[in-house]
Design an enzyme around this catalytic site. Structure first.
Site: not given
Ligand code: NAD
Length: 373
Positions: A82
């Site tokens: 990561k």
């Molecule tokens: P993103 O940046 O597209 O979206 C994140 C969302 O979380 C946004 O709506 C943001 O406003 C919200 N957010 C941030 N802090 C917050 C808080 N304190 N309280 C409530 N909402 C909050 O990110 P993403 O790609 O959707 O990823 C989200 C999570 O999923 C992360 O932990 C990431 O590591 C994990 N993840 C993502 C992927 C992927 O394919 N994108 C894959 C596996 C895991």
């Protein structure tokens, strides 16, 4: 001893890793970043590049470990890593491109690390990285990528995990009430795929705040707000609540899809649901996982439920197409969810313990094949 990332890697480490923790600085463009390559026994490590102002080495290690476990559990020929880039992901586009290109050049010598998109980065960012060093996944479709976030690879897998886990919690998805913390790439697609399976979104939060409606929230309307750079709290109906109240919204399935440690010892007791499906990475502390298990609440661990993105990335890396990726997600995420919850039930252990056993068995085998153990 293998951990799920709950101990300080700088002080401990364990039988798996980390192999490398690298701090990167390019002062001329203000780049500060950290890369953790946790384990490469299965092959070059795939793991997202996260951009946020408040990231840390420990967060990076925990996320890298989750990738090692995820990739091994899914039988991918990739290890886990990561990276985190310190910065506001909402910075002006030209400044962000400069930072991402500098990041790409800084990681060029780390040939065992293949970055992908994560919070604060996207397909375009990976296109810049690929342009600089020829090594990235989650690329734009125009250059042969499977755009993970556009197709909702992870959200699709989270919805599959929820569907497989539902009967273990005495639920069906038809009519199930869902609460989502986070309405980004993972959250929005999870909501859409679950709605297609008959579920109803009754609560959602983004970083600004949260909104609930027991009658159901309109996902398209929420998506339009997000696209316009606004917050879910501007949703015209429903009731807005503070972010930390989302945990107590009555529902059937509660899905963290934002930052680490969303469920902790101090708030897990407020959950009012029957199933937790972990869309985010490391969103549940070990104490909270124990409390959920003691309460009989079913929880699908992160590295089982949210593997859709990396499965699609691995398919892309091998030259595959979207249809192959979606089929692989259904097979691997669905299969691992079933195996994890069946083992947990049979052995009377928590889903996290069952998932760790699954991952450890597979990783041990991989490391034995390399004579690492
Ligand atoms: P993103 O940046 O597209 O979206 C994140 C969302 O979380 C946004 O709506 C943001 O406003 C919200 N957010 C941030 N802090 C917050 C808080 N304190 N309280 C409530 N909402 C909050 O990110 P993403 O790609 O959707 O990823 C989200 C999570 O999923 C992360 O932990 C990431 O590591 C994990 N993840 C993502 C992927 C992927 O394919 N994108 C894959 C596996 C895991």
């Amino acid at each position: 001893m293998i951990t799920h990332g709950d101990r300080d890697p700088l002080a401990f480490g364990d039988d798996i890793g980390p192999e490398k923790i690298v701090f990167l600085r390019t002062p001329s463009v203000g780049l500060r970043a950290i890369v953790v390559i946790d384990n490469t026994a299965a092959g070059p490590a795939i793991g997202g590049a996260r951009m946020a102002p408040d990231v840390s080495a420990l967060e990076c290690f925990r996320l890298a470990r989750a990738m090692t476990l995820k990739n091994a559990t899914c039988g991918l020929r990739h290890g886990g890593a990561k990276s985190v880039i310190f910065g506001d992901p909402g910075m002006p586009a030209d400044q962000k491109e400069e930072l991402i290109r500098a990041f790409a050049n800084a990681i060029a010598p780390l040939e065992n690390y293949i970055p992908g998109p994560d919070m604060g980065t996207d397909e375009t960012a990976m296109g810049f990285v690929h342009d600089e060093i020829g090594r990235a996944v989650g690329l734009p479709a125009e250059i042969g990528g499977i755009p993970l976030d556009q197709i909702g690879a992870t959200g699709y897998g989270v919805a599959i995990a929820a569907e497989v886990a539902a009967p273990f919690a005495g639920l069906t998805l038809e009519g199930a009430r869902v609460v989502l913390q986070g309405f980004g790439a993972v959250g929005e697609h999870t909501a859409r795929f679950l709605e297609l399976k008959g579920a109803r979104l009754v609560g959602v939060a983004d970083i600004t705040g949260a909104v609930t409606d027991p009658e159901g929230l309109d996902i398209d309307a929420l998506a339009r707000l997000k696209k316009a750079g606004r917050s879910v709290v501007e949703y015209p109906r429903g009731r807005t609540i503070p972010n930390d109240s989302l945990v107590a919204v009555p529902c059937d399935i509660w899905i963290p899809a934002a930052r680490p440690d969303a469920l902790r010892a101090d708030n897990v007791g407020r959950l009012n649901c029957r199933l937790v499906v972990q869309g985010a990475n490391v969103p549940v502390t070990h104490d909270a996982a124990r409390v959920m298990h003691e309460r009989g609440l079913i929880s699908v661990p992160d590295f089982i439920a949210n593997a859709g993105g990396v499965i699609a990335a691995a398919v892309e890396y091998d030259g595959g197409v979207k249809a192959t990726a979606m089929a692989a997600i259904e097979e691997k995420v669905g299969g691992n969810t079933r195996l994890t919850l069946q083992h947990a039930r049979e052995r009377k252990i928590s889903p996290l313990e069952a998932a760790m056993a699954l991952a450890t068995d597979r990783l041990t085998k991989i490391m034995q094949l390399r004579r690492w153990r």
